[in-house]
Design a protein around this motif. Structure first.
Motif, short mmCIF file in Angstrom:
data_model
loop_
_atom_site.label_atom_id
_atom_site.label_comp_id
_atom_site.label_asym_id
_atom_site.label_seq_id
_atom_site.Cartn_x
_atom_site.Cartn_y
_atom_site.Cartn_z
N GLU A 176 0.83 -1.21 0.00
CA GLU A 176 0.00 0.00 0.00
C GLU A 176 0.86 1.25 0.00
O GLU A 176 0.59 2.22 -0.73
CB GLU A 176 -0.91 -0.02 1.22
CG GLU A 176 -1.86 1.17 1.30
CD GLU A 176 -2.76 1.11 2.52
OE1 GLU A 176 -3.49 2.09 2.75
OE2 GLU A 176 -2.73 0.07 3.23
N GLN B 239 2.33 1.85 -3.49
CA GLN B 239 1.41 2.51 -4.42
C GLN B 239 1.35 4.01 -4.15
O GLN B 239 1.30 4.82 -5.09
CB GLN B 239 0.01 1.88 -4.30
CG GLN B 239 -0.04 0.41 -4.71
CD GLN B 239 0.35 0.18 -6.15
OE1 GLN B 239 0.11 1.04 -7.01
NE2 GLN B 239 0.96 -0.96 -6.43
N LYS B 240 1.38 4.38 -2.90
CA LYS B 240 1.38 5.81 -2.57
C LYS B 240 2.66 6.48 -3.04
O LYS B 240 2.63 7.62 -3.52
CB LYS B 240 1.21 5.99 -1.07
CG LYS B 240 -0.16 5.56 -0.54
CD LYS B 240 -0.26 5.80 0.96
CE LYS B 240 -1.63 5.39 1.49
NZ LYS B 240 -1.76 5.60 2.95
N LEU C 166 4.49 5.55 -5.63
CA LEU C 166 4.42 5.68 -7.09
C LEU C 166 3.54 6.86 -7.49
O LEU C 166 3.81 7.53 -8.49
CB LEU C 166 3.86 4.40 -7.70
CG LEU C 166 4.76 3.15 -7.66
CD1 LEU C 166 4.08 1.99 -8.37
CD2 LEU C 166 6.11 3.43 -8.31
N THR C 167 2.50 7.10 -6.71
CA THR C 167 1.57 8.20 -7.04
C THR C 167 2.17 9.56 -6.71
O THR C 167 2.13 10.49 -7.52
CB THR C 167 0.24 8.01 -6.30
OG1 THR C 167 -0.29 6.72 -6.63
CG2 THR C 167 -0.75 9.09 -6.70
N SER C 168 2.74 9.66 -5.53
CA SER C 168 3.23 10.97 -5.07
C SER C 168 4.70 11.21 -5.37
O SER C 168 5.13 12.37 -5.43
CB SER C 168 3.02 11.08 -3.55
OG SER C 168 3.79 10.09 -2.86
N GLU C 169 5.47 10.10 -5.55
CA GLU C 169 6.93 10.19 -5.75
C GLU C 169 7.59 10.93 -4.60
O GLU C 169 8.58 11.65 -4.77
CB GLU C 169 7.27 10.86 -7.09
CG GLU C 169 6.80 10.09 -8.30
CD GLU C 169 7.32 10.67 -9.59
OE1 GLU C 169 8.10 11.62 -9.53
OE2 GLU C 169 6.94 10.16 -10.66
#
Length: 591
Positions: free
Chosen positions: A310, A313-314, A316-319
């Motif tokens: 989890e 994934q965060k 990858l989204t926010s970098e």
């Protein structure tokens, strides 16, 4: 066969054979053409010379018919025929060759394609090649003839023409011999070329095979393999370059292996856990600490994905860095996940898993320490203050009451002094200032003396005491006072937690070579599983409902642990609620 032709030997052999065939073909064509031109020119010159001589002889001869017959007999040896025609193309004389294969019909010699009219007009016709077809035995044979015509005077005819024709079959036979010779040369050349090709290719392919085998050994991880350099040509230079490449590759691999070992050592020695994931979210690297966290998570949350997914994934989204705290199996964890970049592109993430259980417990212990020490000091101080005020205010009217109040004040001061002394001793031990006065101590009388201290207590509490001594060592080197303090504390705790009719036993035996084991067992209320990791912490106290009588200061087990550690040993505890507790002391046997 196909594999052989695709090899270097096959390719080299095919190349040499093809080159030899091309050269031999070109040479054969040039040779045949050159020989044909030379033979045609030579035969033409001979035929022209023969025609001129024969024409001059006929014109000067008085008996031309006899002369012609003689000449025909001579020319028949070389398969040469004579035909003499007048201006009307009527045959005046025609002497065929003896060999019927080379005889020619009159019509072929006077046809329009042959310039016979030039000879009748006084011109000499140079030798010309004609092809005549004849049927022999049902098969058509084509024969080449060399023909020429000369103007002559024969008999009463002033304008006549003499035609000489000669078969070119001899040169064809020569061509056949040349072809046979070329075939023989070709076969010999093929054999020699094949032998040479295999010899040359073996000189080339042998080091190449060695290179292949060495490359295979290097691919299998044998980076010390080298190719022996036997020549100074291009193959030798290639082998030298290959060895240099192998040496550099060996250095690079050794450096990478060393770096990998260093990284593995650093990861395994890290206190924090490390989890590395690729772009797909698959775990590609973990260290033992992270595996411990994963094992606890899978045990408690079986079937649920790891929390790092989890967080991944965060990331990858926010970098950006993502942090989360959680509790797993009674332990507190902090997970910090950061992205991994490759050419400014996120190619994965690294999660650092930190066990904060000790820090959380230490914070709680600090808070409990302040609260406990305040409580432990406040109670005797309050009693000292209260009873002192009672004495000052003359509340006690009789000497007996004064004595009772004074005794309470004395007991509380002793308790407070004991607490302060234990704190000082514990602080000194934890700082490493433990003074041991080791001496050879006989185990049996020593253990019996420790147990006798609790005879009165056992009778009052109706608790059974047992001593079991199975050690092969009669005497052991240790500090008797310090070990007695440890055993006394453990037995006293067992007495306070064991109900009436219970059993308390002290077992001394040798379980491991060079190790003395001392166990204090009871059948008391036991210690809750959640409290087991903290029983050796300062101010740890069991639930008051599980104790009989007054509770201790909570420092005894902490002091006991430091004393055992100073002897080079260790102390551990095992307990089950409402079944009992076993404290195990292991110290090395010193001579």
């Amino acid at each position: 066969m196909e594999r052989y032709l695709r090899s270097v030997v096959g390719k080299l052999w095919m190349t040499i054979i093809a080159l030899f065939a091309v050269v031999l073909t070109i040479f054969s064509l040039l040779l045949v053409n050159s020989f044909g031109s030379y033979y045609f020119k030579h035969q033409s010159d001979n035929l022209a010379q023969l025609g001129e001589n024969l024409a001059a002889t006929l014109e000067s001869s008085t008996n031309q018919q006899e002369m012609l017959t003689t000449a025909s007999n001579i020319l028949s040896v070389s398969n040469t025929g004579i035909l003499i025609v007048d201006a009307n193309k009527q045959v005046l004389a025609h002497n065929q060759v003896k060999d019927k294969m080379f005889q020619i019909s009159y019509s072929y010699l006077i046809r329009e394609e042959f310039p016979l009219s030039d000879a009748l007009n006084g011109k000499t016709v140079a030798p010309t090649r004609i092809v005549v077809g004849s049927e022999v035995g049902g098969a058509v044979h084509r024969t080449q003839y060399l023909t020429m015509a000369l103007p002559v005077s024969f008999g009463n005819e002033k304008q006549a023409a003499m035609i000489l024709y000669q078969a070119v079959q001899e040169v064809n036979g020569t061509y056949l011999e040349i072809r046979q010779l070329i075939f023989v040369v070709g076969v010999i050349g093929f054999i020699l070329t094949t032998v040479f090709a295999f010899f040359l290719s073996s000189r080339i392919t042998s080091p190449l095979r060695q290179m292949k085998q060495t490359a295979q050994r290097i691919a299998d991880g044998e980076f010390h393999a080298e190719i022996p350099i036997r020549t100074t040509d291009e193959i030798g230079e290639l082998a030298s370059a290959f060895n240099i490449m192998t040496a550099k590759l060996r250095k690079v691999v050794n450096a990478l292996s060393h770096e990998k070992e260093q990284i593995a050592t650093v990861l395994s020695s890290m206190v924090d856990g490390v989890v590395m994931m690729d772009m797909k979210g698959s775990i590609v690297l973990t260290n033992p600490q992270a595996e411990e966290f994963i094992k606890d998570w899978q045990y408690e949350y079986s079937g649920h994905p790891l929390p790092v997914y989890e967080l991944f994934q965060k990331v990858l989204t926010s970098e950006h860095e993502v942090t989360a705290d959680m509790e797993v199996q009674g332990r507190f964890w902090s997970i910090v996940t950061v992205p991994l970049y490759d050419n400014n592109q996120v190619r994965g993430a690294v999660a650092v898993v930190r066990d904060l259980t000790k820090e959380r417990k230490m914070d709680k212990l600090r808070q409990d320490f302040v609260a406990n020490i305040s409580h432990e000091l406040r109670t005797p101080l309050s009693m000292l203050q209260g009873y002192s005020e009672a004495i000052v205010d003359d509340i006690a009217s009789t000497p007996e009451e004064h004595k009772e109040l004074a005794q309470i004040i004395y007991d509380e001061s002793v308790r407070m002094s004991k607490l302060v002394n234990e704190l000082l001793n514990l602080a000194r031990m934890e700082a490493g200032h433990v003074e041991l006065h080791e001496e050879m101590t006989e185990l049996k009388p020593y253990m019996e003396r420790v147990m006798r201290k609790f005879v009165t207590v056992s009778m009052e509490r109706r608790v059974q005491f047992h001593l079991e001594l199975k050690s092969v060592h009669k005497s052991v080197l240790f500090d008797p006072d310090k070990i007695e303090q440890v055993l006394t504390n453990l037995i006293d705790n067992a007495v306070r937690h064991t109900p009436d009719g219970g059993d308390i036993s002290l077992h001394v035996y040798d379980e491991e070579e060079g190790k003395l084991i001392m166990e204090v067992r009871d059948t008391g209320s036991g210690i809750p599983q959640d409290d087991l990791p903290f029983v050796f912490e300062r101010f740890y106290k069991a639930d008051k409902a599980r104790t009989r009588g007054r509770a201790g200061t909570g420092l005894g087990l902490a002091i006991a642990k430091n004393i055992v550690s100073a002897h080079g040993g260790k102390i551990s505890v095992q307990s089950k609620t409402n079944e009992g507790t076993t404290f195990t002391i292991v110290i090395p046997v010193k001579s």
